[in-house]
Write a protein that holds these residues in place. Structure first.
Motif, PDB file in Angstrom:
ATOM      1  N   GLU A   8      25.097  47.555  42.342  1.00  0.00           N
ATOM      2  CA  GLU A   8      23.907  48.112  42.982  1.00  0.00           C
ATOM      3  C   GLU A   8      23.411  47.249  44.134  1.00  0.00           C
ATOM      4  N   GLY A   9      24.244  46.317  44.589  1.00  0.00           N
ATOM      5  CA  GLY A   9      23.846  45.454  45.694  1.00  0.00           C
ATOM      6  C   GLY A   9      22.727  44.495  45.346  1.00  0.00           C
ATOM      7  N   LEU A  10      22.516  44.262  44.037  1.00  0.00           N
ATOM      8  CA  LEU A  10      21.398  43.419  43.613  1.00  0.00           C
ATOM      9  C   LEU A  10      21.667  41.938  43.797  1.00  0.00           C
ATOM     10  N   SER A  11      22.915  41.563  43.962  1.00  0.00           N
ATOM     11  CA  SER A  11      23.245  40.154  44.198  1.00  0.00           C
ATOM     12  C   SER A  11      24.249  40.055  45.339  1.00  0.00           C
ATOM     13  N   ARG A  12      24.216  38.941  46.030  1.00  0.00           N
ATOM     14  CA  ARG A  12      25.150  38.711  47.131  1.00  0.00           C
ATOM     15  C   ARG A  12      25.563  37.254  47.127  1.00  0.00           C
ATOM     16  N   LEU A  13      26.852  37.017  47.196  1.00  0.00           N
ATOM     17  CA  LEU A  13      27.390  35.669  47.229  1.00  0.00           C
ATOM     18  C   LEU A  13      28.214  35.484  48.495  1.00  0.00           C
ATOM     19  N   PRO A  14      28.247  34.261  49.041  1.00  0.00           N
ATOM     20  CA  PRO A  14      29.153  34.011  50.164  1.00  0.00           C
ATOM     21  C   PRO A  14      30.593  34.130  49.688  1.00  0.00           C
ATOM     22  N   GLY A  15      31.446  34.694  50.531  1.00  0.00           N
ATOM     23  CA  GLY A  15      32.831  34.901  50.120  1.00  0.00           C
ATOM     24  C   GLY A  15      33.818  34.553  51.207  1.00  0.00           C
ATOM     25  N   THR A  16      35.058  34.340  50.787  1.00  0.00           N
ATOM     26  CA  THR A  16      36.156  34.057  51.703  1.00  0.00           C
ATOM     27  C   THR A  16      37.340  34.923  51.323  1.00  0.00           C
ATOM     28  N   LYS A  17      37.835  35.710  52.274  1.00  0.00           N
ATOM     29  CA  LYS A  17      39.036  36.492  52.035  1.00  0.00           C
ATOM     30  C   LYS A  17      40.252  35.675  52.441  1.00  0.00           C
ATOM     31  N   VAL A  18      41.252  35.647  51.564  1.00  0.00           N
ATOM     32  CA  VAL A  18      42.526  34.980  51.855  1.00  0.00           C
ATOM     33  C   VAL A  18      43.531  36.089  52.171  1.00  0.00           C
ATOM     34  N   ASN A  19      43.938  36.170  53.430  1.00  0.00           N
ATOM     35  CA  ASN A  19      44.790  37.257  53.910  1.00  0.00           C
ATOM     36  C   ASN A  19      46.262  36.891  53.766  1.00  0.00           C
ATOM     37  N   LEU A  20      46.901  37.447  52.731  1.00  0.00           N
ATOM     38  CA  LEU A  20      48.305  37.139  52.434  1.00  0.00           C
ATOM     39  C   LEU A  20      49.159  38.397  52.362  1.00  0.00           C
ATOM     40  N   GLY A  21      48.708  39.459  52.997  1.00  0.00           N
ATOM     41  CA  GLY A  21      49.458  40.709  52.928  1.00  0.00           C
ATOM     42  C   GLY A  21      48.915  41.622  51.848  1.00  0.00           C
ATOM     43  N   GLU A  22      49.414  42.842  51.821  1.00  0.00           N
ATOM     44  CA  GLU A  22      48.871  43.885  50.959  1.00  0.00           C
ATOM     45  C   GLU A  22      48.907  43.538  49.478  1.00  0.00           C
ATOM     46  N   THR A  23      49.970  42.906  49.003  1.00  0.00           N
ATOM     47  CA  THR A  23      50.125  42.686  47.562  1.00  0.00           C
ATOM     48  C   THR A  23      49.556  41.363  47.069  1.00  0.00           C
ATOM     49  N   ARG A  24      49.205  40.433  48.000  1.00  0.00           N
ATOM     50  CA  ARG A  24      48.795  39.102  47.566  1.00  0.00           C
ATOM     51  C   ARG A  24      47.408  38.679  48.033  1.00  0.00           C
ATOM     52  N   SER A  25      46.788  39.432  48.928  1.00  0.00           N
ATOM     53  CA  SER A  25      45.468  39.048  49.430  1.00  0.00           C
ATOM     54  C   SER A  25      44.431  39.060  48.305  1.00  0.00           C
ATOM     55  N   PHE A  26      43.419  38.217  48.444  1.00  0.00           N
ATOM     56  CA  PHE A  26      42.351  38.174  47.449  1.00  0.00           C
ATOM     57  C   PHE A  26      41.062  37.686  48.084  1.00  0.00           C
ATOM     58  N   LEU A  27      39.965  37.874  47.361  1.00  0.00           N
ATOM     59  CA  LEU A  27      38.636  37.517  47.838  1.00  0.00           C
ATOM     60  C   LEU A  27      37.994  36.535  46.875  1.00  0.00           C
ATOM     61  N   VAL A  28      37.542  35.411  47.419  1.00  0.00           N
ATOM     62  CA  VAL A  28      36.878  34.381  46.618  1.00  0.00           C
ATOM     63  C   VAL A  28      35.378  34.477  46.835  1.00  0.00           C
ATOM     64  N   ALA A  29      34.609  34.531  45.749  1.00  0.00           N
ATOM     65  CA  ALA A  29      33.149  34.465  45.827  1.00  0.00           C
ATOM     66  C   ALA A  29      32.711  33.070  45.394  1.00  0.00           C
ATOM     67  N   SER A  55      48.876  43.890  44.009  1.00  0.00           N
ATOM     68  CA  SER A  55      49.667  44.114  42.793  1.00  0.00           C
ATOM     69  C   SER A  55      50.503  42.916  42.365  1.00  0.00           C
ATOM     70  N   ALA A  56      50.564  41.851  43.169  1.00  0.00           N
ATOM     71  CA  ALA A  56      51.400  40.698  42.817  1.00  0.00           C
ATOM     72  C   ALA A  56      50.802  39.872  41.684  1.00  0.00           C
ATOM     73  N   TRP A  57      49.506  39.934  41.506  1.00  0.00           N
ATOM     74  CA  TRP A  57      48.816  39.079  40.539  1.00  0.00           C
ATOM     75  C   TRP A  57      48.844  39.713  39.159  1.00  0.00           C
ATOM     76  N   LYS A  58      49.332  38.965  38.157  1.00  0.00           N
ATOM     77  CA  LYS A  58      49.503  39.510  36.808  1.00  0.00           C
ATOM     78  C   LYS A  58      49.056  38.506  35.747  1.00  0.00           C
ATOM     79  N   THR A  59      48.648  39.036  34.595  1.00  0.00           N
ATOM     80  CA  THR A  59      48.410  38.203  33.425  1.00  0.00           C
ATOM     81  C   THR A  59      49.742  37.909  32.743  1.00  0.00           C
ATOM     82  N   GLN A  60      49.708  37.100  31.706  1.00  0.00           N
ATOM     83  CA  GLN A  60      50.923  36.797  30.946  1.00  0.00           C
ATOM     84  C   GLN A  60      51.524  38.047  30.313  1.00  0.00           C
ATOM     85  N   GLN A  61      50.696  39.059  30.069  1.00  0.00           N
ATOM     86  CA  GLN A  61      51.179  40.300  29.465  1.00  0.00           C
ATOM     87  C   GLN A  61      51.625  41.310  30.519  1.00  0.00           C
ATOM     88  N   GLY A  62      51.560  40.929  31.810  1.00  0.00           N
ATOM     89  CA  GLY A  62      51.990  41.827  32.879  1.00  0.00           C
ATOM     90  C   GLY A  62      50.919  42.789  33.354  1.00  0.00           C
TER      91      GLY A  62
END
Length: 235
Positions: A90-111, A128-135
């Protein structure tokens, strides 16, 4: 408002269960690989992209709670980083963030927890590259999730506290998982409009609900929190 408060309490409760589960299951920590580090203690470039393992509450690949913005620069290069605000429900909180641009399957956003960007609050990805131990990761289908986790609940689609995988009331998952946001295939929604309407809004749906069967549901986003661990506990 009552629905929102109940859901928040459920998240906090499950987060506490996960913390207990990690203590009871040291293998979750032992799964972290030994990185070859630089003099600064930051994983080297050869390690940074080869590691796409998610361990809920502990790390997202090489990213941990104590990772700083300068660590990201050393790991990925300043040219791959860009600033993005990260908003809560609901937009009730906002944190500074950094996007790490590594392509479609590996990019991520850090808050970040602070404006100096020296402590990580959470990491989000639609890659889709990021997985848990269970896949489990982005792209995992509803059928695959049920095979791994068993039947679970979804607090409806199309509102700020919905779309999330959570244990059935009074139960817990066998495996620790990150926060998983589900998505509906838009073409399937147009083809089966009555099923689509039936799963919208502030309601609780079982993952085995017949209305979900034809909607092409998959994990659309993964979030790893460091200020409160993932939603589940280990047995």
């Amino acid at each position: 408002m009552l629905h929102q408060q109940v859901f928040k309490l459920a998240l906090l409760s499950n987060a506490l269960l996960l913390s207990i589960g990690i203590l009871q299951n040291p293998s979750l920590v032992q799964a972290t690989p030994s990185y070859k580090a630089s003099n600064s203690g930051v994983p080297t470039q050869s390690a940074r992209l080869n590691d796409t393992l998610i361990i809920p509450g502990l790390r997202f690949g090489p990213i941990t709670r104590t990772t700083t913005y300068q660590d990201l620069v050393k790991m990925f290069g300043a040219s791959r980083l860009s600033d993005h605000d990260v908003f809560g429900a609901e937009g009730l909180s906002r944190l500074p963030g950094t996007k790490v641009n590594l392509g479609e399957t590996r990019s991520f956003l850090v808050a970040w927890t602070n404006n100096s960007r020296t402590e990580v609050a959470e990491v989000r990805t639609t890659g889709s590259a990021w997985k848990t131990q269970q896949g489990i990761g982005v792209g995992t289908t509803l059928t695959e999730l049920q095979r791994i986790l068993g039947e679970f609940e979804i607090p409806g689609f199309g509102w700020d506290y919905g779309d999330v995988v959570r244990p059935k009331q009074g139960r817990k998952f066998k495996y620790n998982i990150p926060i998983l946001y589900l998505s509906i295939d838009l073409k399937a929604a147009k083809r089966y409009p009555s099923d689509y309407r039936a799963v919208q809004g502030e309601t609780t749906i079982l993952s085995s609900d017949a209305h979900l069967k034809h909607l092409g549901i998959k994990v659309g986003e993964v979030r790893v929190y460091f200020d409160q661990p993932g939603m589940t506990s280990a047995e």
